[in-house]
Design a protein around this motif. Structure first.
Motif, mmCIF file in Angstrom:
data_model
loop_
_atom_site.group_PDB
_atom_site.id
_atom_site.type_symbol
_atom_site.label_atom_id
_atom_site.label_comp_id
_atom_site.label_asym_id
_atom_site.label_seq_id
_atom_site.Cartn_x
_atom_site.Cartn_y
_atom_site.Cartn_z
ATOM 1 N N ARG A 4 0.729 -1.203 -0.105
ATOM 2 C CA ARG A 4 -0.091 -0.143 -0.053
ATOM 3 C C ARG A 4 0.955 1.152 -0.077
ATOM 4 N N THR A 46 -11.014 6.988 8.143
ATOM 5 C CA THR A 46 -10.201 5.849 7.594
ATOM 6 C C THR A 46 -9.548 5.911 5.995
ATOM 7 N N THR A 47 -10.445 6.131 5.228
ATOM 8 C CA THR A 47 -10.168 5.917 3.852
ATOM 9 C C THR A 47 -9.311 6.953 3.325
ATOM 10 N N LEU A 78 -6.952 -0.368 0.189
ATOM 11 C CA LEU A 78 -7.340 -1.084 1.231
ATOM 12 C C LEU A 78 -7.824 -2.366 0.758
ATOM 13 N N THR A 79 -8.209 -2.443 -0.601
ATOM 14 C CA THR A 79 -8.679 -3.793 -1.199
ATOM 15 C C THR A 79 -7.277 -4.567 -1.363
ATOM 16 N N ASP A 123 -5.074 -4.531 0.736
ATOM 17 C CA ASP A 123 -4.686 -4.815 2.303
ATOM 18 C C ASP A 123 -5.822 -6.054 2.735
ATOM 19 N N THR A 164 -15.252 -3.519 -6.342
ATOM 20 C CA THR A 164 -15.006 -2.489 -5.213
ATOM 21 C C THR A 164 -15.927 -1.475 -5.337
ATOM 22 N N VAL A 217 -11.272 -4.547 7.587
ATOM 23 C CA VAL A 217 -10.215 -3.996 7.033
ATOM 24 C C VAL A 217 -10.674 -2.817 6.382
ATOM 25 N N TYR A 218 -11.952 -2.681 5.841
ATOM 26 C CA TYR A 218 -12.338 -1.604 5.436
ATOM 27 C C TYR A 218 -13.000 -0.242 6.319
#
Length: 287
Positions: free
Chosen positions: A3, A91-92, A156-157, A159, A196, A218-219
């Protein structure tokens, strides 16, 4: 590690795009001109076109600059852009925001309670959780259809692929429209597909979809969408900051705006039509 590599690559790409586009900070502030960074997510296209119209009604000359998230952050930080209308917190967008937080102003949230993750059509009965993808990789041709490379959702994906042992899957980089095109095609043919996706998004109104449960979180949990500006916008254009901080939309309002644009097939015309039908709401932001 992967990432961080994606983000470094995105940052280098941002610098290259800014240079090739010939962006430079204006020699002096002009309160009549505004440049808004537009990333190609459905809700961002919708609200960017909406605000372009509303600000032009107030006499501003507004330009929408299409770019990826990393380019928009860099542009706002450098004052090559005045505004970015989509910052998902906490987060994102944290990796982008952490890099630029000393050089941008994070403004108020205008939408609360987002969602994002991996999504399949509701008719895919065999899979309800992300871990279940591993045993059903062949069903999806071992592909996850993604969006823009370097976006936070793609990071994130990556991850999630590591966390759930989905190394057999290829994460296919595309774009927001490219992802929804693949989703539409699969649904027309009644085939499995995993993409996604996020909400707010018009796809949840048009199709029967389900998020795959994410037991490792995770998301993350639901977030809020803020807007951002360069540090000097409040001094240069205080009314613009006041109007945008008064802006607030719920699921029905934002979903309605996106649905009209999707139906009309033209963001500017669709946003104009929606504004005409919601004049009392938009006027309440700009008193």
């Amino acid at each position: 590690m992967l990432r961080r590599s994606i983000l470094r690559t995105a940052a280098l790409a941002a610098a290259a795009v800014v240079a090739s586009a010939g962006w430079s900070a204006p020699a002096s502030a002009d309160e009549g001109e505004l440049r808004i960074g537009l990333n190609n997510w459905a809700e961002n296209v919708a609200v960017s076109n909406m605000w372009k119209i509303l600000l032009e009604e107030k006499g501003y000359d507004v330009e929408l600059i299409s770019a990826g998230k990393s380019v928009i952050y860099d542009g706002v930080a450098r004052k090559n852009l005045d505004i970015g209308l989509e910052v998902w917190m906490p987060t994102t967008d944290k990796p982008f925001y952490s890099k630029y937080e000393d050089r941008i102003a994070l403004q108020d949230a205008w939408y609360r309670g987002t969602g994002l993750g991996l999504v399949v059509p509701a008719y895919v009965d065999e899979v309800d959780t992300i871990p279940e993808l591993k045993a059903n990789a062949e069903m999806f041709d071992e592909k996850i259809v993604g969006i823009d490379p370097g976006s936070a959702l793609m990071g994130l994906t990556e991850d999630a692929i590591d966390a759930y042992g989905l190394e057999d899957f290829e994460l296919v980089a595309s774009s927001g429209p490219g992802m929804t095109s693949a989703l539409k095609k699969a649904i027309r043919q009644d085939e499995p597909v995993v993409v996604t996706l996020w909400n707010p998004h018009w796809a949840f109104a048009d199709f029967d979809l389900k998020y795959l449960k994410d037991p490792k979180n995770v998301y993350g949990q639901g977030e809020n969408i803020h807007w951002m500006s360069h540090m000097d916008l409040k001094d240069e254009n205080p009314k613009v900051v006041e109007w945008l901080n008064a802006w607030d939309m719920n699921d029905q309002q934002l979903g309605g705006l996106m649905a009209v644009i999707n139906e009309v097939g033209d963001p500017a015309k669709g946003a104009s039509q929606w504004i005409g039908n919601n004049r009392e709401l938009v006027d309440s932001w700009m008193q």
